[in-house]
Scaffold this active site. Structure first.
Site, PDB file in Angstrom:
ATOM      1  N   LYS A  13       0.839  -1.215   0.000  1.00 14.63           N
ATOM      2  CA  LYS A  13       0.000   0.000   0.000  1.00 14.63           C
ATOM      3  C   LYS A  13       0.869   1.257   0.000  1.00 14.63           C
ATOM      4  O   LYS A  13       0.651   2.176  -0.787  1.00 14.63           O
ATOM      5  CB  LYS A  13      -0.927   0.023   1.239  1.00 14.63           C
ATOM      6  CG  LYS A  13      -1.809  -1.212   1.369  1.00 14.63           C
ATOM      7  CD  LYS A  13      -2.730  -1.125   2.573  1.00 14.63           C
ATOM      8  CE  LYS A  13      -2.008  -1.180   3.906  1.00 14.63           C
ATOM      9  NZ  LYS A  13      -1.368  -2.479   4.219  1.00 14.63           N
ATOM     10  N   ARG A  88      -9.282   0.934   9.202  1.00 16.39           N
ATOM     11  CA  ARG A  88      -8.864  -0.395   9.663  1.00 16.39           C
ATOM     12  C   ARG A  88     -10.014  -1.136  10.334  1.00 16.39           C
ATOM     13  O   ARG A  88      -9.887  -2.310  10.652  1.00 16.39           O
ATOM     14  CB  ARG A  88      -7.771  -0.273  10.716  1.00 16.39           C
ATOM     15  CG  ARG A  88      -6.421   0.159  10.196  1.00 16.39           C
ATOM     16  CD  ARG A  88      -5.814  -0.952   9.377  1.00 16.39           C
ATOM     17  NE  ARG A  88      -4.525  -1.394   9.820  1.00 16.39           N
ATOM     18  CZ  ARG A  88      -3.383  -0.793   9.543  1.00 16.39           C
ATOM     19  NH1 ARG A  88      -3.349   0.318   8.843  1.00 16.39           N
ATOM     20  NH2 ARG A  88      -2.261  -1.307   9.964  1.00 16.39           N
ATOM     21  N   ARG A 127      11.827  -5.710   4.584  1.00 15.12           N
ATOM     22  CA  ARG A 127      11.551  -4.272   4.491  1.00 15.12           C
ATOM     23  C   ARG A 127      12.493  -3.457   5.375  1.00 15.12           C
ATOM     24  O   ARG A 127      12.792  -3.826   6.503  1.00 15.12           O
ATOM     25  CB  ARG A 127      10.111  -3.970   4.914  1.00 15.12           C
ATOM     26  CG  ARG A 127       9.874  -2.450   5.018  1.00 15.12           C
ATOM     27  CD  ARG A 127       8.449  -2.068   5.078  1.00 15.12           C
ATOM     28  NE  ARG A 127       7.735  -2.757   6.120  1.00 15.12           N
ATOM     29  CZ  ARG A 127       6.404  -2.722   6.241  1.00 15.12           C
ATOM     30  NH1 ARG A 127       5.689  -2.053   5.351  1.00 15.12           N
ATOM     31  NH2 ARG A 127       5.810  -3.358   7.208  1.00 15.12           N
ATOM     32  N   ARG A 161      11.399  -1.693  11.035  1.00 16.16           N
ATOM     33  CA  ARG A 161      10.341  -1.268  11.960  1.00 16.16           C
ATOM     34  C   ARG A 161      10.206  -2.244  13.119  1.00 16.16           C
ATOM     35  O   ARG A 161      10.367  -3.450  12.928  1.00 16.16           O
ATOM     36  CB  ARG A 161       9.000  -1.194  11.207  1.00 16.16           C
ATOM     37  CG  ARG A 161       8.714   0.178  10.659  1.00 16.16           C
ATOM     38  CD  ARG A 161       7.564   0.217   9.691  1.00 16.16           C
ATOM     39  NE  ARG A 161       6.349  -0.480  10.103  1.00 16.16           N
ATOM     40  CZ  ARG A 161       5.260  -0.561   9.355  1.00 16.16           C
ATOM     41  NH1 ARG A 161       5.226   0.017   8.174  1.00 16.16           N
ATOM     42  NH2 ARG A 161       4.198  -1.201   9.773  1.00 16.16           N
ATOM     43  N   ARG A 172      -0.411  -8.833  13.528  1.00 17.24           N
ATOM     44  CA  ARG A 172      -0.991  -7.824  12.631  1.00 17.24           C
ATOM     45  C   ARG A 172      -1.884  -8.484  11.583  1.00 17.24           C
ATOM     46  O   ARG A 172      -2.924  -7.948  11.205  1.00 17.24           O
ATOM     47  CB  ARG A 172       0.123  -7.012  11.960  1.00 17.24           C
ATOM     48  CG  ARG A 172       0.737  -5.990  12.916  1.00 17.24           C
ATOM     49  CD  ARG A 172       2.085  -5.504  12.451  1.00 17.24           C
ATOM     50  NE  ARG A 172       2.065  -4.881  11.151  1.00 17.24           N
ATOM     51  CZ  ARG A 172       3.135  -4.779  10.357  1.00 17.24           C
ATOM     52  NH1 ARG A 172       4.308  -5.238  10.752  1.00 17.24           N
ATOM     53  NH2 ARG A 172       3.048  -4.195   9.188  1.00 17.24           N
TER      54      ARG A 172
HETATM   55  P1  AP5 Z   1       4.823  -1.654   1.809  1.00 18.28           P
HETATM   56  O1  AP5 Z   1       4.515  -0.787   0.633  1.00 18.28           O
HETATM   57  O2  AP5 Z   1       5.580  -1.082   2.941  1.00 18.28           O
HETATM   58  O3  AP5 Z   1       3.480  -2.393   2.324  1.00 18.28           O
HETATM   59  P2  AP5 Z   1       2.244  -1.828   3.148  1.00 18.28           P
HETATM   60  O4  AP5 Z   1       1.035  -2.501   2.588  1.00 18.28           O
HETATM   61  O5  AP5 Z   1       2.258  -0.342   3.173  1.00 18.28           O
HETATM   62  O6  AP5 Z   1       2.579  -2.480   4.540  1.00 18.28           O
HETATM   63  P3  AP5 Z   1       2.567  -1.939   6.026  1.00 18.28           P
HETATM   64  O7  AP5 Z   1       3.194  -3.063   6.835  1.00 18.28           O
HETATM   65  O8  AP5 Z   1       3.187  -0.583   6.141  1.00 18.28           O
HETATM   66  O9  AP5 Z   1       1.086  -1.878   6.306  1.00 18.28           O
HETATM   67  P4  AP5 Z   1       0.455  -1.910   7.645  1.00 18.28           P
HETATM   68  O10 AP5 Z   1      -0.918  -1.695   7.204  1.00 18.28           O
HETATM   69  O11 AP5 Z   1       0.706  -3.091   8.486  1.00 18.28           O
HETATM   70  O12 AP5 Z   1       1.239  -0.744   8.440  1.00 18.28           O
HETATM   71  P5  AP5 Z   1       0.792   0.687   8.916  1.00 18.28           P
HETATM   72  O13 AP5 Z   1       1.976   1.544   8.908  1.00 18.28           O
HETATM   73  O14 AP5 Z   1      -0.429   1.147   8.207  1.00 18.28           O
HETATM   74  O15 AP5 Z   1       5.601  -2.946   1.232  1.00 18.28           O
HETATM   75  C1  AP5 Z   1       6.121  -3.943   2.088  1.00 18.28           C
HETATM   76  C2  AP5 Z   1       7.530  -4.389   1.590  1.00 18.28           C
HETATM   77  O16 AP5 Z   1       7.398  -5.046   0.338  1.00 18.28           O
HETATM   78  C3  AP5 Z   1       8.512  -3.222   1.358  1.00 18.28           C
HETATM   79  O17 AP5 Z   1       9.798  -3.639   1.725  1.00 18.28           O
HETATM   80  C4  AP5 Z   1       8.432  -2.974  -0.164  1.00 18.28           C
HETATM   81  O18 AP5 Z   1       9.662  -2.459  -0.661  1.00 18.28           O
HETATM   82  C5  AP5 Z   1       8.145  -4.383  -0.680  1.00 18.28           C
HETATM   83  N1  AP5 Z   1       7.315  -4.393  -1.884  1.00 18.28           N
HETATM   84  C6  AP5 Z   1       6.205  -3.645  -2.140  1.00 18.28           C
HETATM   85  N2  AP5 Z   1       5.687  -3.960  -3.349  1.00 18.28           N
HETATM   86  C7  AP5 Z   1       6.475  -4.962  -3.848  1.00 18.28           C
HETATM   87  C8  AP5 Z   1       6.457  -5.726  -5.060  1.00 18.28           C
HETATM   88  N3  AP5 Z   1       5.495  -5.541  -6.002  1.00 18.28           N
HETATM   89  N4  AP5 Z   1       7.409  -6.655  -5.233  1.00 18.28           N
HETATM   90  C9  AP5 Z   1       8.366  -6.852  -4.282  1.00 18.28           C
HETATM   91  N5  AP5 Z   1       8.443  -6.164  -3.133  1.00 18.28           N
HETATM   92  C10 AP5 Z   1       7.495  -5.227  -2.914  1.00 18.28           C
HETATM   93  O19 AP5 Z   1       0.336   0.386  10.428  1.00 18.28           O
HETATM   94  C11 AP5 Z   1       1.257   0.032  11.440  1.00 18.28           C
HETATM   95  C12 AP5 Z   1       0.565   0.002  12.793  1.00 18.28           C
HETATM   96  O20 AP5 Z   1       0.039   1.317  13.101  1.00 18.28           O
HETATM   97  C13 AP5 Z   1      -0.657  -0.922  12.906  1.00 18.28           C
HETATM   98  O21 AP5 Z   1      -0.282  -2.243  13.239  1.00 18.28           O
HETATM   99  C14 AP5 Z   1      -1.446  -0.221  14.038  1.00 18.28           C
HETATM  100  O22 AP5 Z   1      -0.881  -0.514  15.296  1.00 18.28           O
HETATM  101  C15 AP5 Z   1      -1.225   1.252  13.743  1.00 18.28           C
HETATM  102  N6  AP5 Z   1      -2.239   1.838  12.855  1.00 18.28           N
HETATM  103  C16 AP5 Z   1      -2.017   2.445  11.636  1.00 18.28           C
HETATM  104  N7  AP5 Z   1      -3.176   2.871  11.098  1.00 18.28           N
HETATM  105  C17 AP5 Z   1      -4.158   2.546  11.979  1.00 18.28           C
HETATM  106  C18 AP5 Z   1      -5.572   2.713  11.961  1.00 18.28           C
HETATM  107  N8  AP5 Z   1      -6.199   3.286  10.910  1.00 18.28           N
HETATM  108  N9  AP5 Z   1      -6.275   2.248  13.038  1.00 18.28           N
HETATM  109  C19 AP5 Z   1      -5.659   1.671  14.085  1.00 18.28           C
HETATM  110  N10 AP5 Z   1      -4.320   1.466  14.158  1.00 18.28           N
HETATM  111  C20 AP5 Z   1      -3.573   1.897  13.107  1.00 18.28           C
END
Ligand code: AP5
Ligand code: ZN
Length: 215
Positions: A13, A88, A127, A161, A172
């Site tokens: 994402k 979420r 990552r 991270r 997660r």
């Molecule tokens: P990446 O693009 O980083 O993936 P992502 O989907 O953004 O993954 P996240 O882990 O950041 O999502 P998340 O939803 O768990 O985390 P968030 O920060 O929102 O890609 C992943 C890896 O793959 C990278 O290394 C990239 O280079 C690689 N990659 C990408 N595309 C590729 C491809 N096509 N081929 C090969 N490699 C590829 O949330 C973190 C925490 O924050 C949550 O657990 C929660 O505690 C809190 N939080 C955040 N938002 C909320 C909310 N709305 N409500 C409640 N808690 C929340």
């Protein structure tokens, strides 16, 4: 235009949002990035986020919705936004719908990235993220510059991270299945959900998304 980039942790994402920002001329709103910035600032709110994020649990809706409300009224988000990692929960989705409706806007598309679990594990374990600007790298698929400095902002703080350790990733994922996946049914009823194959090269996934958006 307002759109949601949806998918499990590690689906890509954040990676795809960065490309869409340029193409669509609207900002990415990542609640995860906003919370990490708040944690880094050492504020009381950041400490509250810490409690949940280090365990891989969701931050309570009341805190997240408030955070989003403050972000949505900023000038750069007036013409639409790419929502990454929000909503979420179904309650967060309903709150977003209501906030947008007040502004005469609505979610036009939910792009749901589909990636098999094995690929997710591989992506998350490799990552690395820039602590300063949030730029995402992968040790194999998108390595940081050999200088060790972020290609986007020049910071040397490219780190893993704290919620990317295997056991936290499992939590997660479980949280995603239980609390987040039902959002697709919420928007599915409105006929705006588009499922996109999130496997393959980053550019291929971008092209699939662009073809859905007609850009
Ligand atoms: P990446 O693009 O980083 O993936 P992502 O989907 O953004 O993954 P996240 O882990 O950041 O999502 P998340 O939803 O768990 O985390 P968030 O920060 O929102 O890609 C992943 C890896 O793959 C990278 O290394 C990239 O280079 C690689 N990659 C990408 N595309 C590729 C491809 N096509 N081929 C090969 N490699 C590829 O949330 C973190 C925490 O924050 C949550 O657990 C929660 O505690 C809190 N939080 C955040 N938002 C909320 C909310 N709305 N409500 C409640 N808690 C929340
Ligand atoms: Zn950076």
């Amino acid at each position: 235009m307002d759109l949601i980039l949806f998918g499990p942790p590690g689906a890509g994402k954040g990676t795809q949002s960065k490309f869409l920002v340029d193409r669509l001329g609207i900002p990415q709103i990542s609640t995860g990035d906003m919370m990490r910035a708040e944690r880094k600032s050492g504020s009381a709110l950041g400490k509250k986020f810490d409690e949940y994020m280090t365990q891989g649990l969701l931050v309570p809706d009341s805190l997240v919705i408030e955070l989003l409300r403050n972000r949505l009224v900023q000038a750069d988000a007036k013409g639409g936004a790419i929502f990454d990692g929000y909503p979420r929960t179904v309650d967060q989705a309903k709150a977003l719908d209501a906030m947008l409706a007040e502004m005469g806007r609505r979610i036009e598309k939910v792009i749901a990235l589909e990636v098999p679990t094995e690929a997710i594990v591989d992506r998350i374990s490799g990552r690395r993220s820039c602590e300063a600007c949030g730029q995402v790298y992968h040790v194999s698929y998108n390595p940081p510059p050999s200088t060790g400095r972020c290609g986007n902002c020049g910071s040397d703080r490219i780190v893993q991270r704290d919620d990317d350790r295997e056991e936290k990733v499992r939590t997660r994922n479980a949280v995603y299945l239980e609390n987040t996946l039902p959002i697709l049914a919420h928007y599915g009823d409105k006929g705006i959900v588009a499922k996109v194959d999130g496997t393959g090269a980053v550019e291929d996934v971008t092209r699939r998304i662009e073809s859905i958006l007609g850009k």
